[in-house]
Design a protein around this motif. Structure first.
Motif, mmCIF file in Angstrom:
data_model
loop_
_atom_site.group_PDB
_atom_site.id
_atom_site.type_symbol
_atom_site.label_atom_id
_atom_site.label_comp_id
_atom_site.label_asym_id
_atom_site.label_seq_id
_atom_site.Cartn_x
_atom_site.Cartn_y
_atom_site.Cartn_z
ATOM 1 N N LYS A 61 -6.344 -3.263 1.757
ATOM 2 C CA LYS A 61 -5.330 -3.064 0.715
ATOM 3 C C LYS A 61 -4.593 -4.376 0.451
ATOM 4 C CE LYS A 61 -1.405 -0.279 -0.569
ATOM 5 N NZ LYS A 61 -0.995 1.098 -0.649
ATOM 6 N N ILE A 63 -1.156 -5.943 -1.506
ATOM 7 C CA ILE A 63 0.124 -5.620 -2.138
ATOM 8 C C ILE A 63 0.866 -6.900 -2.481
ATOM 9 C CG2 ILE A 63 0.366 -3.364 -1.020
ATOM 10 C CD1 ILE A 63 2.411 -4.651 0.891
ATOM 11 N N ASP A 93 0.962 0.174 9.230
ATOM 12 C CA ASP A 93 1.488 1.515 8.946
ATOM 13 C C ASP A 93 3.005 1.513 8.850
ATOM 14 O OD1 ASP A 93 -1.105 2.436 8.948
ATOM 15 O OD2 ASP A 93 -0.988 3.302 10.966
ATOM 16 N N LEU A 96 4.089 -0.208 5.528
ATOM 17 C CA LEU A 96 3.842 0.650 4.365
ATOM 18 C C LEU A 96 4.839 1.815 4.308
ATOM 19 C CD1 LEU A 96 -0.056 0.666 4.286
ATOM 20 C CD2 LEU A 96 1.506 -0.567 2.764
ATOM 21 N N ARG A 97 5.214 2.355 5.458
ATOM 22 C CA ARG A 97 6.237 3.412 5.488
ATOM 23 C C ARG A 97 7.580 2.880 4.985
ATOM 24 N NH1 ARG A 97 3.840 4.890 10.284
ATOM 25 N NH2 ARG A 97 5.385 3.760 11.520
ATOM 26 N N LYS A 98 7.944 1.698 5.451
ATOM 27 C CA LYS A 98 9.220 1.099 5.034
ATOM 28 C C LYS A 98 9.212 0.815 3.523
ATOM 29 C CE LYS A 98 10.436 -0.998 9.448
ATOM 30 N NZ LYS A 98 11.536 -0.141 9.749
ATOM 31 N N LEU A 99 8.097 0.323 3.013
ATOM 32 C CA LEU A 99 8.002 0.030 1.591
ATOM 33 C C LEU A 99 8.052 1.311 0.755
ATOM 34 C CD1 LEU A 99 5.271 -2.741 1.587
ATOM 35 C CD2 LEU A 99 7.678 -3.023 0.951
ATOM 36 N N SER A 100 7.436 2.371 1.220
ATOM 37 C CA SER A 100 7.422 3.620 0.445
ATOM 38 C C SER A 100 8.767 4.329 0.458
ATOM 39 C CB SER A 100 6.336 4.568 0.957
ATOM 40 O OG SER A 100 6.662 5.041 2.240
ATOM 41 N N SER A 101 9.622 4.018 1.440
ATOM 42 C CA SER A 101 10.932 4.674 1.503
ATOM 43 C C SER A 101 12.006 3.907 0.754
ATOM 44 C CB SER A 101 11.352 4.881 2.961
ATOM 45 O OG SER A 101 11.600 3.629 3.578
ATOM 46 N N GLN A 102 11.641 2.784 0.133
ATOM 47 C CA GLN A 102 12.621 2.001 -0.631
ATOM 48 C C GLN A 102 12.944 2.674 -1.936
ATOM 49 O OE1 GLN A 102 11.097 -2.022 -1.010
ATOM 50 N NE2 GLN A 102 12.505 -2.687 0.549
#
Length: 102
Positions: A61, A63, A93, A96-102
Motif C-alpha cells: 500500500k 499513502i 497496522d 493505519l489505525r491512527k490515520l483512519s481515526s483522524q
C-alpha cells in the motif's frame, strides 16, 4: 493525533523498522521487506509517482502523508525525508489505525 503519528514513525525508526530515502525505500520494496510505503505531502509529483509504482509492483500500500518533508524528517531524526517505508506489520497496522481515526 498528529504528534502520535510522528512519534510512531520516530519509534519505528529507532526500532530499525523504517527505511527512509529513495534508495533504501526501493531496496526494501524490491526485497519484499516493506509493509507500507509513504510519501511526504510536498514531495515532487515525480517522486510520488515513481514510489507509488514501486509499491504497486511490490504489492504494498502507498499513502501520501499530511506531513511535509521537514516534519517527516524531523520525526525520524533527519533534516528532510520525502519517502519512507515501514518494514513491520505491527507498526503499519498501528499507523493505519491512527490515520483512519483522524
Amino acid at each position: 493525533m498528529t504528534n502520535d503519528i510522528l512519534s510512531l514513525l520516530g519509534l519505528a525508526r529507532k526500532a530499525r523498522r523504517l527505511e527512509a530515502g529513495e534508495e533504501p525505500v526501493s531496496a526494501a520494496l524490491l526485497a519484499g521487506k516493506a509493509t507500507l510505503c509513504m510519501a511526504a505531502s510536498d514531495s515532487s509529483e515525480n517522486t510520488k509517482r515513481r514510489t507509488a509504482q514501486w509499491a504497486e509492483s511490490a504489492g504494498v500500500k502507498f499513502i501520501e502523508l499530511d506531513f511535509t518533508k521537514e516534519e517527516l524528517g524531523g520525526a525520524i531524526g533527519r533534516g528532510l525525508c520525502a519517502v519512507a517505508v515501514l518494514t513491520d506489520r505491527g507498526f503499519t497496522d498501528s499507523l493505519l489505525r491512527k490515520l483512519s481515526s483522524q
